[in-house]
Design an enzyme around this catalytic site. Structure first.
Site, PDB file in Angstrom:
ATOM      1  N   TYR A 112      11.978 -10.418  -5.858  1.00 30.81           N
ATOM      2  CA  TYR A 112      10.687  -9.717  -6.016  1.00 30.81           C
ATOM      3  C   TYR A 112       9.520 -10.678  -6.256  1.00 30.81           C
ATOM      4  O   TYR A 112       8.359 -10.303  -6.062  1.00 30.81           O
ATOM      5  CB  TYR A 112      10.717  -8.740  -7.196  1.00 30.81           C
ATOM      6  CG  TYR A 112      11.712  -7.615  -7.117  1.00 30.81           C
ATOM      7  CD1 TYR A 112      12.305  -7.230  -5.916  1.00 30.81           C
ATOM      8  CD2 TYR A 112      12.065  -6.916  -8.276  1.00 30.81           C
ATOM      9  CE1 TYR A 112      13.225  -6.195  -5.885  1.00 30.81           C
ATOM     10  CE2 TYR A 112      12.977  -5.873  -8.233  1.00 30.81           C
ATOM     11  CZ  TYR A 112      13.560  -5.524  -7.042  1.00 30.81           C
ATOM     12  OH  TYR A 112      14.467  -4.497  -7.016  1.00 30.81           O
ATOM     13  N   HIS A 141      22.549  -7.268  -6.203  1.00 34.26           N
ATOM     14  CA  HIS A 141      21.378  -6.556  -5.678  1.00 34.26           C
ATOM     15  C   HIS A 141      21.679  -5.904  -4.334  1.00 34.26           C
ATOM     16  O   HIS A 141      22.080  -6.586  -3.390  1.00 34.26           O
ATOM     17  CB  HIS A 141      20.244  -7.578  -5.516  1.00 34.26           C
ATOM     18  CG  HIS A 141      18.899  -6.988  -5.265  1.00 34.26           C
ATOM     19  ND1 HIS A 141      17.752  -7.761  -5.240  1.00 34.26           N
ATOM     20  CD2 HIS A 141      18.486  -5.713  -5.063  1.00 34.26           C
ATOM     21  CE1 HIS A 141      16.710  -6.980  -5.011  1.00 34.26           C
ATOM     22  NE2 HIS A 141      17.129  -5.728  -4.890  1.00 34.26           N
TER      23      HIS A 141
HETATM   24  N1  NAP Z   1      18.154  -1.865  -4.329  1.00 34.92           N
HETATM   25  C1  NAP Z   1      17.506  -2.143  -5.448  1.00 34.92           C
HETATM   26  O1  NAP Z   1      18.016  -2.847  -6.281  1.00 34.92           O
HETATM   27  C2  NAP Z   1      16.143  -1.580  -5.679  1.00 34.92           C
HETATM   28  C3  NAP Z   1      15.441  -1.003  -4.630  1.00 34.92           C
HETATM   29  C4  NAP Z   1      14.208  -0.428  -4.916  1.00 34.92           C
HETATM   30  C5  NAP Z   1      13.726  -0.436  -6.219  1.00 34.92           C
HETATM   31  N2  NAP Z   1      14.423  -1.034  -7.214  1.00 34.92           N
HETATM   32  C6  NAP Z   1      13.915  -1.085  -8.605  1.00 34.92           C
HETATM   33  O2  NAP Z   1      13.483   0.209  -8.938  1.00 34.92           O
HETATM   34  C7  NAP Z   1      12.127   0.125  -9.344  1.00 34.92           C
HETATM   35  C8  NAP Z   1      11.445   1.443  -9.066  1.00 34.92           C
HETATM   36  O3  NAP Z   1      11.337   1.653  -7.656  1.00 34.92           O
HETATM   37  P1  NAP Z   1       9.920   1.823  -7.018  1.00 34.92           P
HETATM   38  O4  NAP Z   1       9.120   0.608  -7.407  1.00 34.92           O
HETATM   39  O5  NAP Z   1      10.052   2.154  -5.608  1.00 34.92           O
HETATM   40  O6  NAP Z   1       9.344   2.991  -7.922  1.00 34.92           O
HETATM   41  P2  NAP Z   1       8.784   4.449  -7.798  1.00 34.92           P
HETATM   42  O7  NAP Z   1       8.241   4.683  -9.154  1.00 34.92           O
HETATM   43  O8  NAP Z   1       9.777   5.407  -7.240  1.00 34.92           O
HETATM   44  O9  NAP Z   1       7.609   4.389  -6.698  1.00 34.92           O
HETATM   45  C9  NAP Z   1       6.583   3.471  -6.809  1.00 34.92           C
HETATM   46  C10 NAP Z   1       5.481   3.856  -5.831  1.00 34.92           C
HETATM   47  O10 NAP Z   1       4.786   4.998  -6.346  1.00 34.92           O
HETATM   48  C11 NAP Z   1       3.423   4.662  -6.603  1.00 34.92           C
HETATM   49  N3  NAP Z   1       3.042   5.282  -7.890  1.00 34.92           N
HETATM   50  C12 NAP Z   1       3.603   5.071  -9.105  1.00 34.92           C
HETATM   51  N4  NAP Z   1       2.981   5.814 -10.039  1.00 34.92           N
HETATM   52  C13 NAP Z   1       2.019   6.517  -9.409  1.00 34.92           C
HETATM   53  C14 NAP Z   1       1.050   7.469  -9.839  1.00 34.92           C
HETATM   54  N5  NAP Z   1       0.975   7.875 -11.114  1.00 34.92           N
HETATM   55  N6  NAP Z   1       0.221   7.998  -8.914  1.00 34.92           N
HETATM   56  C15 NAP Z   1       0.308   7.636  -7.609  1.00 34.92           C
HETATM   57  N7  NAP Z   1       1.197   6.737  -7.130  1.00 34.92           N
HETATM   58  C16 NAP Z   1       2.055   6.183  -8.035  1.00 34.92           C
HETATM   59  C17 NAP Z   1       3.368   3.159  -6.694  1.00 34.92           C
HETATM   60  O11 NAP Z   1       2.096   2.681  -6.282  1.00 34.92           O
HETATM   61  P3  NAP Z   1       1.039   2.039  -7.344  1.00 34.92           P
HETATM   62  O12 NAP Z   1       1.404   0.607  -7.493  1.00 34.92           O
HETATM   63  O13 NAP Z   1      -0.266   2.262  -6.666  1.00 34.92           O
HETATM   64  O14 NAP Z   1       1.161   2.798  -8.622  1.00 34.92           O
HETATM   65  C18 NAP Z   1       4.464   2.754  -5.699  1.00 34.92           C
HETATM   66  O15 NAP Z   1       3.995   2.746  -4.384  1.00 34.92           O
HETATM   67  C19 NAP Z   1      11.584  -1.079  -8.587  1.00 34.92           C
HETATM   68  O16 NAP Z   1      10.370  -1.544  -9.101  1.00 34.92           O
HETATM   69  C20 NAP Z   1      12.725  -2.019  -8.747  1.00 34.92           C
HETATM   70  O17 NAP Z   1      12.702  -2.596 -10.048  1.00 34.92           O
HETATM   71  C21 NAP Z   1      15.641  -1.592  -6.960  1.00 34.92           C
END
Ligand code: NAP
Length: 329
Positions: free
Chosen positions: A70, A130
């Site tokens: 990341y 991962h």
């Molecule tokens: N295979 C893996 O290991 C894997 C894969 C994916 C994710 N992950 C982990 O899981 C975590 C969570 O996944 P994710 O980052 O995809 O999280 P998520 O919370 O499902 O989605 C994040 C997205 O939503 C937006 N967002 C968040 N809060 C918001 C709000 N209040 N209003 C409008 N838009 C909003 C964010 O944009 P903004 O920045 O504009 O808020 C971003 O584009 C990752 O950060 C990572 O640590 C692991």
């Protein structure tokens, strides 16, 4: 899920126990990856990324997830440099590589050492493999896990975890196997209102085995961008996974907003999405990924609200209950 609440900063965070690890963790965790990578992939700089982490701490978040790939480990390490180490639960990860080009156990160990340096700590609470897929699974369990277990013995890693590649494995083939393996104390699983299949295929077995559960993809693109939601719903209708008559194609999730925030309804799809995941049976921590401190504060408020009303949950189950073919990206 059992949880307690405590005052921390301006919010009243709730905490729970992460399965058999016994770690006390906030029910909302901050993710350093996803499409935002703490804002580093959406135009924000390192100072903003650090500010997001510090704001999370003020709001009571004590669980932070990142990964070598990341590029956010160093910003997280700087943001935490004055924080007592035992007040934070740090989770990171590294890819094993693909068939024919796997990392060696030594290379994996070097990755752990790099994570320790970048995060500015001498131990990781959770180190995950991962985005593991079935084709890589046997190599990882046979060759890499023993090296990681040696690092556990040496005190560099407390618990081992595994995360799925939800975009490519939206029906949880890998985790369905991993959950009973014994070497994984924690799993990270994709779950959201559009693909609830983990609630059937992974979470009950994890609870039974005492494996701690971290939810990713609660919101992603489909639940934060109406245009993307419409595309995903169209795809599900075309695939025959969703009945077009069961929803309004011009506003597919309008029904979760009934009451506009009153009577237990949600005031936004994003709010509904985080609440939906938090209260699913077997979920310990829901991850939120953001580069925006206001989004983070709003997401903390959302996670602390009660479960969605039963009639809305029943409608979600009726419309999307059989879906296991999309991730919501
Ligand atoms: N295979 C893996 O290991 C894997 C894969 C994916 C994710 N992950 C982990 O899981 C975590 C969570 O996944 P994710 O980052 O995809 O999280 P998520 O919370 O499902 O989605 C994040 C997205 O939503 C937006 N967002 C968040 N809060 C918001 C709000 N209040 N209003 C409008 N838009 C909003 C964010 O944009 P903004 O920045 O504009 O808020 C971003 O584009 C990752 O950060 C990572 O640590 C692991």
């Amino acid at each position: 899920m059992t949880s307690e609440t405590t005052h921390s900063g301006s919010a009243q965070m709730a905490y729970t126990t992460l399965g058999r690890t016994g770690l006390r963790v906030s029910v909302l965790g901050l993710g350093g990856g996803g499409h935002s990578r703490l804002g580093l992939s959406t135009g924000g700089d390192e100072a903003n990324a650090e500010a997001v982490v510090r704001r999370g701490l003020e709001l009571g978040i004590n669980f932070i997830d990142t990964a070598e790939s990341y590029g956010t480990q160093s910003a997280i390490g700087r943001a935490l440099k004055d924080v007592r180490r035992d007040e934070i639960v740090l989770s990171t990860k590294k890819w094993a590589g693909k068939v024919g080009e796997f990392l060696t156990p030594r290379q994996m160990a070097e990755g752990v050492e790099q994570s320790l340096r970048e995060l500015g700590t001498d131990y990781l609470d959770i180190f995950h493999m991962h985005g593991l897929q079935m084709g890589e699974y046997d190599y990882v369990v046979g060759e890499i896990v023993p090296e990681l277990q040696a690092m556990q013995q040496a005190g560099k890693i407390r618990f081992l975890g595994v995360t799925e590649m939800f975009n490519a494995d939206s029906s949880h083939e890998m985790l369905s196997r991993a959950v009973g393996e014994g070497c994984w104390d924690v799993i990270m699983v994709g779950l959201n209102m559009l693909n609830p299949s983990a609630g059937r295929d992974v979470l009950p077995a994890a609870a039974e085995a005492g494996v701690g559960t971290l939810v990713m993809f609660a919101v992603r693109n489909a639940l934060s961008r109406p245009k993307r939601l419409a595309e995903v719903v169209d795809q599900l209708i075309d695939e025959g996974k969703v009945d077009a008559a069961s929803l309004d194609r011009t506003d597919p999730l309008g029904f979760v907003l009934v009451g506009g925030g009153a009577d237990g309804g949600a005031s936004s799809v994003v709010e509904a999405a985080y609440r939906y995941c938090r209260w699913r049976q077997g979920v310990d921590v829901v991850l939120t990924g953001t580069g925006d401190v206001d989004h983070l504060a709003s997401n903390v408020e959302s996670i602390l609200r009660p479960a969605l009303p039963d009639d809305i949950l029943a409608r979600l189950d009726d419309v999307f209950g059989q879906v296991d073919s999309v991730s919501g990206s």
